[in-house]
Motif scaffolding. Structure first.
Motif, PDB file in Angstrom:
ATOM      1  N   HIS A 219      -8.938  48.603   1.062  1.00 45.39           N
ATOM      2  CA  HIS A 219      -8.245  49.850   0.741  1.00 45.39           C
ATOM      3  C   HIS A 219      -7.378  50.173   1.952  1.00 45.39           C
ATOM      4  O   HIS A 219      -7.873  50.185   3.071  1.00 45.39           O
ATOM      5  N   CYS A 220      -6.084  50.412   1.742  1.00 51.52           N
ATOM      6  CA  CYS A 220      -5.169  50.616   2.875  1.00 51.52           C
ATOM      7  C   CYS A 220      -4.401  51.918   2.782  1.00 51.52           C
ATOM      8  O   CYS A 220      -4.087  52.375   1.689  1.00 51.52           O
ATOM      9  N   HIS A 221      -4.066  52.420   3.934  1.00 50.16           N
ATOM     10  CA  HIS A 221      -3.046  53.463   4.046  1.00 50.16           C
ATOM     11  C   HIS A 221      -1.894  52.850   4.825  1.00 50.16           C
ATOM     12  O   HIS A 221      -2.121  52.129   5.796  1.00 50.16           O
ATOM     13  N   PHE A 222      -0.672  53.153   4.399  1.00 44.63           N
ATOM     14  CA  PHE A 222       0.474  52.652   5.153  1.00 44.63           C
ATOM     15  C   PHE A 222       1.589  53.693   5.230  1.00 44.63           C
ATOM     16  O   PHE A 222       1.948  54.314   4.235  1.00 44.63           O
ATOM     17  N   THR A 223       2.099  53.889   6.438  1.00 43.03           N
ATOM     18  CA  THR A 223       3.322  54.662   6.690  1.00 43.03           C
ATOM     19  C   THR A 223       3.853  54.158   8.016  1.00 43.03           C
ATOM     20  O   THR A 223       3.177  53.436   8.733  1.00 43.03           O
ATOM     21  N   LYS A 224       5.048  54.608   8.350  1.00 38.41           N
ATOM     22  CA  LYS A 224       5.509  54.423   9.728  1.00 38.41           C
ATOM     23  C   LYS A 224       4.985  55.593  10.531  1.00 38.41           C
ATOM     24  O   LYS A 224       4.765  56.680   9.988  1.00 38.41           O
ATOM     25  N   ILE A 225       4.797  55.370  11.821  1.00 34.91           N
ATOM     26  CA  ILE A 225       4.139  56.411  12.603  1.00 34.91           C
ATOM     27  C   ILE A 225       4.729  56.538  14.008  1.00 34.91           C
ATOM     28  O   ILE A 225       5.170  55.560  14.611  1.00 34.91           O
TER      29      ILE A 225
END
Ligand code: ZN
Length: 285
Positions: A219-225
């Motif tokens: 299970h993943c979360h992805f954004t630029k940070i």
């Protein structure tokens, strides 16, 4: 577990909110956008579910009818490494989330484990393992068997949740699900994802520790940070070239390893960036 890589937003997209779409109708609108996952946000919950059972069940039915996989982001007010009082209240909050997740048939409650505080990291970690095992026992005694607990990689070095810690929790505690927030790892480790190999390295480690199936079904979360030496600062959209990590690199690893993760977009453009990530991966498959 997931039949294919799935994409969806963390919470209700802004355009849906502006159009006053009810929670129960969100899966249908996501389906129309070609998305197939939704992370329900229980982030401000206290010790009781803040959604009624009927409404939660209806959301679950609608999600299944529209082929949208539900997960839940648990309360931010959970700290399993605090003093006794904090830990007891945190357990209640986690169980409230798990209870509602069971109603809506969300497969995982993702949550932030807690802060080390002044304790030595190792001690804080051991305590939290014990507490999590107790939580799982309580879930079982309440008949909550289809929901897993998903300790998430944390975005700050002051917060428990390095990749190794999260992997160890998943090894030691039953009914858990690995939840990798790639942006958090990037921030916590001062910009560690610069090449495809940096992503591959993480996946190989996950596979070594938890096995191929767990690695496939992440299970993943992805954004630029954006980050500072204290860790995460702000999420950014995929189109902002100043910030990392680059989803195309992760997509390459997903394609090469034939992974089937659920990828949740936590970008300010929740669903729009989820669609963008889906398209990037599609172009590689
Ligand atoms: Zn989170």
């Amino acid at each position: 577990m997931a039949d294919r890589p799935r994409f969806g937003p963390a919470g209700i997209p802004t355009a849906f909110q502006m159009a006053k779409v009810s929670v129960g109708d969100v899966p249908r609108f996501l389906h129309e956008e070609g998305l197939d996952a939704l992370e329900y946000e229980a982030i401000y919950w206290g010790g009781k579910p803040q959604i009624g059972q009927e409404k939660a069940e209806k959301l679950g039915v609608n999600a299944r009818e529209n082929d949208v996989w539900l997960s839940m982001h648990g309360s931010y007010f959970i700290n399993l490494c605090g003093d006794k009082k904090t830990v007891e209240a945190s357990k209640k909050r986690l169980l409230a989330c798990a209870t509602a997740a069971e109603w809506m048939k969300a497969y995982v409650v993702v949550f932030h484990v807690g802060f080390y505080g002044r304790r030595p990291h190792e001690l804080a970690f051991r305590n939290c393992l014990t507490v999590l095992k107790e939580c799982v026992q309580t879930m079982k005694s309440l008949g909550i068997r289809s929901v897993r607990l998903g300790p998430e990689t944390s975005g700050k070095p002051s917060q428990l949740g390095s990749l190794d810690e999260v992997l160890e929790i998943c090894e030691a505690v039953e009914q858990t699900q690995l939840a990798v927030d790639w942006a958090h790892l990037h921030a916590r480790d001062m910009g560690r994802f610069r090449t495809v190999d940096d992503f591959r390295e993480v996946m190989e480690k996950v596979e070594r520790r938890l096995g191929t199936e767990a690695a496939r079904n992440m299970h993943c979360h992805f954004t630029k940070i954006e980050f500072t030496e204290k860790g995460e600062r702000r999420h950014h959209t995929l189109d902002e070239p100043r910030y990392g990590p680059d989803f195309a690199m992760l997509a390459k690893v997903i394609a090469d390893f034939k992974l089937r993760p659920v990828v949740i977009s936590e970008s300010p453009l929740l669903d729009l960036d989820a669609i963008k990530m889906r398209n990037i991966l599609k172009s590689m498959l």
